[in-house]
Design a protein around this motif. Structure first.
Motif, PDB file in Angstrom:
ATOM      1  N   VAL A  86      42.318  24.750  11.592  1.00 43.23           N
ATOM      2  CA  VAL A  86      42.441  24.117  10.001  1.00 43.23           C
ATOM      3  C   VAL A  86      40.559  24.685  10.052  1.00 43.23           C
ATOM      4  O   VAL A  86      39.826  25.585   9.015  1.00 43.23           O
ATOM      5  N   SER A  87      39.492  23.896  10.445  1.00 40.73           N
ATOM      6  CA  SER A  87      38.422  24.165  10.132  1.00 40.73           C
ATOM      7  C   SER A  87      37.779  26.029  10.250  1.00 40.73           C
ATOM      8  O   SER A  87      36.720  26.165   9.282  1.00 40.73           O
ATOM      9  N   SER A  88      38.134  26.167  11.053  1.00 37.15           N
ATOM     10  CA  SER A  88      37.936  28.270  11.330  1.00 37.15           C
ATOM     11  C   SER A  88      38.400  28.239  10.176  1.00 37.15           C
ATOM     12  O   SER A  88      37.393  29.482   9.990  1.00 37.15           O
ATOM     13  N   ASP A  89      39.796  28.371  10.042  1.00 37.15           N
ATOM     14  CA  ASP A  89      39.513  28.823   8.260  1.00 37.15           C
ATOM     15  C   ASP A  89      39.199  28.605   7.326  1.00 37.15           C
ATOM     16  O   ASP A  89      38.640  29.280   6.711  1.00 37.15           O
ATOM     17  N   LEU A  90      39.277  27.516   7.514  1.00 35.16           N
ATOM     18  CA  LEU A  90      38.443  26.844   6.302  1.00 35.16           C
ATOM     19  C   LEU A  90      36.969  27.176   6.031  1.00 35.16           C
ATOM     20  O   LEU A  90      36.548  27.943   4.550  1.00 35.16           O
ATOM     21  N   LYS A  91      36.461  27.569   7.481  1.00 38.40           N
ATOM     22  CA  LYS A  91      34.955  28.070   6.899  1.00 38.40           C
ATOM     23  C   LYS A  91      35.316  29.733   6.978  1.00 38.40           C
ATOM     24  O   LYS A  91      34.654  30.051   6.240  1.00 38.40           O
ATOM     25  N   VAL A  92      36.584  30.378   6.744  1.00 37.43           N
ATOM     26  CA  VAL A  92      36.398  31.909   6.476  1.00 37.43           C
ATOM     27  C   VAL A  92      36.754  32.099   5.208  1.00 37.43           C
ATOM     28  O   VAL A  92      35.938  32.756   4.265  1.00 37.43           O
ATOM     29  N   LEU A  93      37.007  30.808   4.485  1.00 37.30           N
ATOM     30  CA  LEU A  93      37.575  30.653   3.290  1.00 37.30           C
ATOM     31  C   LEU A  93      35.843  29.886   2.806  1.00 37.30           C
ATOM     32  O   LEU A  93      36.135  30.673   1.643  1.00 37.30           O
ATOM     33  N   GLY A  94      34.910  29.470   3.597  1.00 34.63           N
ATOM     34  CA  GLY A  94      34.081  29.476   2.440  1.00 34.63           C
ATOM     35  C   GLY A  94      34.247  27.356   2.301  1.00 34.63           C
ATOM     36  O   GLY A  94      33.574  27.466   1.122  1.00 34.63           O
ATOM     37  N   ARG A  95      35.542  27.591   2.410  1.00 35.89           N
ATOM     38  CA  ARG A  95      35.432  25.599   2.114  1.00 35.89           C
ATOM     39  C   ARG A  95      35.129  25.282   3.259  1.00 35.89           C
ATOM     40  O   ARG A  95      34.933  25.124   4.237  1.00 35.89           O
ATOM     41  N   SER A  96      35.023  23.625   3.308  1.00 34.29           N
ATOM     42  CA  SER A  96      34.786  22.291   4.100  1.00 34.29           C
ATOM     43  C   SER A  96      35.540  21.471   4.159  1.00 34.29           C
ATOM     44  O   SER A  96      35.663  21.000   4.828  1.00 34.29           O
ATOM     45  N   SER A  97      36.426  21.127   3.081  1.00 34.68           N
ATOM     46  CA  SER A  97      37.317  20.087   2.995  1.00 34.68           C
ATOM     47  C   SER A  97      38.404  20.299   2.572  1.00 34.68           C
ATOM     48  O   SER A  97      38.901  21.446   2.084  1.00 34.68           O
ATOM     49  N   TYR A  98      39.726  19.551   2.552  1.00 37.64           N
ATOM     50  CA  TYR A  98      40.847  19.436   2.525  1.00 37.64           C
ATOM     51  C   TYR A  98      41.937  19.000   2.674  1.00 37.64           C
ATOM     52  O   TYR A  98      41.629  17.202   3.058  1.00 37.64           O
ATOM     53  N   THR A  99      42.937  18.401   2.070  1.00 38.34           N
ATOM     54  CA  THR A  99      44.421  17.452   1.982  1.00 38.34           C
ATOM     55  C   THR A  99      45.322  17.891   2.284  1.00 38.34           C
ATOM     56  O   THR A  99      45.888  19.531   2.446  1.00 38.34           O
ATOM     57  N   LEU A 100      46.382  17.275   3.384  1.00 40.24           N
ATOM     58  CA  LEU A 100      47.766  18.015   3.578  1.00 40.24           C
ATOM     59  C   LEU A 100      48.654  18.544   2.730  1.00 40.24           C
ATOM     60  O   LEU A 100      48.218  16.960   1.169  1.00 40.24           O
ATOM     61  N   CYS A 101      49.828  19.227   2.528  1.00 34.58           N
ATOM     62  CA  CYS A 101      50.351  18.921   2.066  1.00 34.58           C
ATOM     63  C   CYS A 101      51.877  19.427   2.488  1.00 34.58           C
ATOM     64  O   CYS A 101      51.977  21.087   2.922  1.00 34.58           O
ATOM     65  N   SER A 102      52.945  18.258   2.034  1.00 35.71           N
ATOM     66  CA  SER A 102      53.632  18.492   3.065  1.00 35.71           C
ATOM     67  C   SER A 102      55.180  18.893   2.252  1.00 35.71           C
ATOM     68  O   SER A 102      54.876  18.363   1.022  1.00 35.71           O
ATOM     69  N   ASP A 103      56.099  18.990   2.592  1.00 36.90           N
ATOM     70  CA  ASP A 103      57.363  19.138   1.770  1.00 36.90           C
ATOM     71  C   ASP A 103      58.281  17.467   2.142  1.00 36.90           C
ATOM     72  O   ASP A 103      59.218  17.112   2.949  1.00 36.90           O
ATOM     73  N   GLY A 104      57.913  16.060   1.254  1.00 36.06           N
ATOM     74  CA  GLY A 104      58.775  15.199   0.345  1.00 36.06           C
ATOM     75  C   GLY A 104      57.661  14.233   2.014  1.00 36.06           C
ATOM     76  O   GLY A 104      55.899  14.744   2.663  1.00 36.06           O
ATOM     77  N   GLN A 105      57.997  12.963   2.222  1.00 36.02           N
ATOM     78  CA  GLN A 105      57.505  12.419   2.906  1.00 36.02           C
ATOM     79  C   GLN A 105      57.411  12.058   4.174  1.00 36.02           C
ATOM     80  O   GLN A 105      56.653  11.987   5.235  1.00 36.02           O
ATOM     81  N   LEU A 106      58.421  12.173   4.760  1.00 37.42           N
ATOM     82  CA  LEU A 106      59.099  11.951   6.099  1.00 37.42           C
ATOM     83  C   LEU A 106      58.379  12.536   7.527  1.00 37.42           C
ATOM     84  O   LEU A 106      58.164  12.030   8.300  1.00 37.42           O
ATOM     85  N   LEU A 107      57.761  14.180   7.069  1.00 33.82           N
ATOM     86  CA  LEU A 107      56.985  14.223   8.138  1.00 33.82           C
ATOM     87  C   LEU A 107      55.913  13.083   8.358  1.00 33.82           C
ATOM     88  O   LEU A 107      55.611  13.031   9.767  1.00 33.82           O
TER      89      LEU A 107
END
Length: 714
Positions: A86-107
């Motif tokens: 995830v850190s590597s992909d963010l660096k390519v996109l020029g970003r440094s922070s992120y938040t997870l997004c899941s399908d519902g609460q269960l996972l």
């Protein structure tokens, strides 16, 4: 940026994800940059579970096999790779922070947090905040289906997005579809903004649960200036907890769910000990519903039952307090330790000296709270505050060390337990509602309980706890015609719940033998029931509180188990004492020590069963003794002298020894036999003649009592 995350376990899928405690076996994710609407590389990683036995649903839906999972990395390694990629992909996109997004609460809440907690490794901070795509979708499209009915497929169909599950690997099409849904929500028509993520609490917040209660007495005040009630949709009851479990252990069991501050209330029994139950209050009904899905999940080797509870029940356990308690609990983020068994003369200086400099008490004397009875007498209990976990651990190492001439027990405690214990002491009666007091049916002839050695009874063991009289009669089949009138006796435990045992009086020993042969290990509902032939004496021992085991008969304790009355009603609405017996005052609960002279002068006092009484309710008063001290004492009804002689010579009614001759032993090893108990009481001599006329025994049982002079009636 968002990291769209999807996962699967080796068990249930969809709405039941995580409800069966199965381990995670798959993680799929992709980074989405919201401003530029660009995406990173889609990653799929298999996870090696400790148990590779996949459910049929998992095999069918995912197409995964144990062989393929056996070559994967364990969960901790996969999560490390997740952070790096995830850190590597963010660096390519020029970003440094992120938040997870899941399908519902269960996972996040029901799979990742509980599993990592059990495996004793920490999740990174990113897993404590996430967006629920279903909630965000419903906010963006209010006319869509309710959140609980949403799935990835229904959301895609609502937007008219095509999904072909056969074209992609399992997990891949779900993430791609979720990304497409997010882009649709970001379009000019919706222009949705992700602003309020779901949060998972890092740790359980201890502290007093300040709620409103009615004004019980002058000892209490309203804990809040504004009346506050507890929503019943936020409370559960956890049952089957290890007795030494603390509020932190319970919070760990519900890891991933948000418990309200001070929302764990450990339930106590009539003796002030934890009874293996707790009431837990969550921040909202959604968290409560997720908690109910953890029914029969495990805490160590024990499974925990989780049921709905009411706000009223929670208030009774955790809602009241006093000025003294409120001041004691006003210091937040403190670790609370309960001390039990203190000498009644112990002072604050004694307790501080016992704990020593290696575990300093917060605020010195202000960090101590002694529990007292309403008349000011000490109970032997105290609560202590420590500022950190290290000091508390040092204190717990002093468990069962000696103060004065007594060993002191130390346990972790909670703010709710402090409130509950102190409130109970102030009120002098249990705050927790208990089931009706034990009762003994006294059945007039011809329906007396058999006491002879003839084996005309049968014992049913392993009954379902929901079984009733009708179930037993159906189980017996044609043999029901051979049961004596009022001959079915359901045995209840000290909590008033079915124990799984029942005794049935048959018309003859031959009938009992035939029933035992025919019904042994026959199924009742989903359980097989063991059926043994036994004598009336053996049945009577168990009904009076004793046990039947491989070493023979074990006499009953002081407290007697609950027995179902002749009408077979499990509980009665009110205690009934015959009019004749009511003329006599009950004895003192704790009689004075008898001297030989006093014993000779005073007539013997036995349990009085009036001749015409259908039932006699033997009441006992439950205070909160601090072990090791005298347990609860049974209060008997004093009988007139004439009744004493009649009762002693009666052949149909078992008579108990007089009060003061009874002792109760607690904390025995489970494998203790009669020989070990007799050896323990070596030197305490009681004449066996004192008991010959009190309890009817077979010759074999009587020889056990008469052979050793050191026998003490238990």
């Amino acid at each position: 940026s968002l990291v769209v995350l999807f996962g699967a376990t080796a068990g249930a899928y969809g709405a039941k994800l995580g409800s069966d405690e199965r381990e995670l076996i798959l993680l799929v994710w992709q980074v989405v940059d919201l401003p530029s609407k660009k995406v990173g590389t889609l990653h799929k990683s298999l996870v090696k579970a400790e148990n590779l036995d996949l459910s049929d649903q998992c095999r069918e839906v995912s197409g995964l096999t144990p062989e393929g999972l056996g070559k994967a990395e364990p969960l901790d390694r996969v999560l490390q790779q997740f952070s790096q990629l995830v850190s590597s992909d963010l660096k390519v996109l020029g970003r440094s922070s992120y938040t997870l997004c899941s399908d519902g609460q269960l996972l996040i809440r029901q799979v990742l947090h509980p599993e990592t907690s059990k495996k004793n490794f920490l999740l990174s901070d990113c897993f404590y905040s996430f967006y629920d795509l279903r909630k965000e979708f419903h906010t963006c499209y209010p006319s869509s289906a309710a959140v609980k009915d949403q799935t990835i497929k229904t959301m895609a169909e609502y937007l008219g997005l095509g999904t072909d599950e056969t074209e992609e690997d399992f997990g891949v099409w779900q993430v791609k579809t979720m990304v497409a849904i997010i882009f649709s929500m970001l379009s000019e028509n919706c222009n949705h903004i992700f602003t309020e993520p779901e949060t998972v609490k890092y740790k359980y917040e201890t502290g007093p649960c300040l709620l409103w209660l009615p004004f019980f007495s002058f000892f209490f005040f309203l804990c809040s200036s504004k009346s506050e009630t507890v929503d019943s949709e936020t409370v559960i009851r956890a049952r089957g907890l290890p007795w030494q479990s603390s509020d932190q252990d319970i919070a760990r069991f519900f890891k991933g769910l948000n418990i309200a501050k001070g929302g764990v209330a450990l339930c106590l029994n009539a003796q002030g000990r934890r009874n293996g139950e707790a009431l837990v209050r969550f921040v909202n009904s959604e968290q409560r519903d997720l908690a109910l899905e953890r029914h029969k999940h495990h805490m160590g080797s024990r499974y925990i039952e989780v049921y709905k509870a009411t706000g009223e029940e929670f208030l009774k356990i955790a809602g009241g307090t006093s000025n003294e308690v409120a001041q004691f609990l006003s210091k937040e983020n403190q670790v609370i330790i309960r001390m039990r068994g203190l000498p009644f003369t112990a002072t604050q200086e004694d307790v501080l000296g016992f704990l020593g400099p290696e575990c300093p008490v917060t605020g010195g004397k202000e960090g101590l709270l002694f529990v007292k009875y309403p008349d000011g007498r000490p109970t032997g209990d105290a609560f202590v505050l420590f500022s950190c976990e290290e000091y508390a651990q040092n204190a717990l190492k002093k468990h069962k060390e000696i103060l004065g001439k007594r060993y002191i027990e130390l346990f972790r405690s909670t703010a709710a337990e402090v409130q509950q214990v102190v409130l109970n002491r102030y009120m002098s009666t249990p705050l927790i509602p208990t089931l009706p007091t034990p009762i003994i049916p006294v059945i007039p002839p011809p329906y007396t309980i058999a006491t002879g050695s003839i084996r005309d009874c049968v014992r049913l063991r392993g009954l379902p706890y929901t079984a009733g009289i009708d179930d037993i009669l159906e189980f017996m089949g044609d043999a029901t015609g051979d049961i004596k009138p009022h001959g079915v006796h359901m045995v209840l435990n000290q909590q008033g719940r079915p124990s799984g045992d029942a005794f049935i009086q048959m018309k003859s020993a031959d009938k009992a033998f035939m029933v035992a042969q025919k019904c042994h290990k026959k199924m009742m509902k989903d359980r097989y029931v063991e059926v043994f032939q036994c004598s009336g004496e053996e049945m009577n021992f168990v009904l009076m509180g004793g046990t039947l085991n491989r070493s023979g008969l074990s006499p009953p304790p002081c407290k007697l188990p609950c027995l179902s009355p002749p009408a077979y009603a499990a509980f009665q609405t009110a205690a009934v004492i015959p009019a004749e017996a009511a003329l006599y005052q009950p004895q003192a609960l704790l009689p004075a020590t008898r001297t030989p002279q006093a014993s000779a002068a005073a007539p013997p006092t036995v349990t009085y069963y009036p001749a015409q009484a259908a039932q006699l309710y033997m009441n006992y008063t439950a205070y909160y003794p601090s072990p090791p001290v005298s347990p609860t004492t049974v209060g008997y009804i004093a009988a007139p002298p004439g009744a004493v002689a009649a009762a002693a010579t009666a052949t149909h009614t078992p008579i108990l020894p007089q009060p003061g001759a009874l002792v109760r032993m607690q904390g025995l090893p489970y494998n203790t036999g009669m020989k070990e108990i007799l050896s323990f009481f070596q030197g305490y001599q009681y004449a066996p003649d004192d008991y010959n006329g009190l309890i009817q025994l077979s010759d074999q049982a009587r020889s056990v009592l008469q052979a050793p002079k050191e026998w003490v009636c238990l």
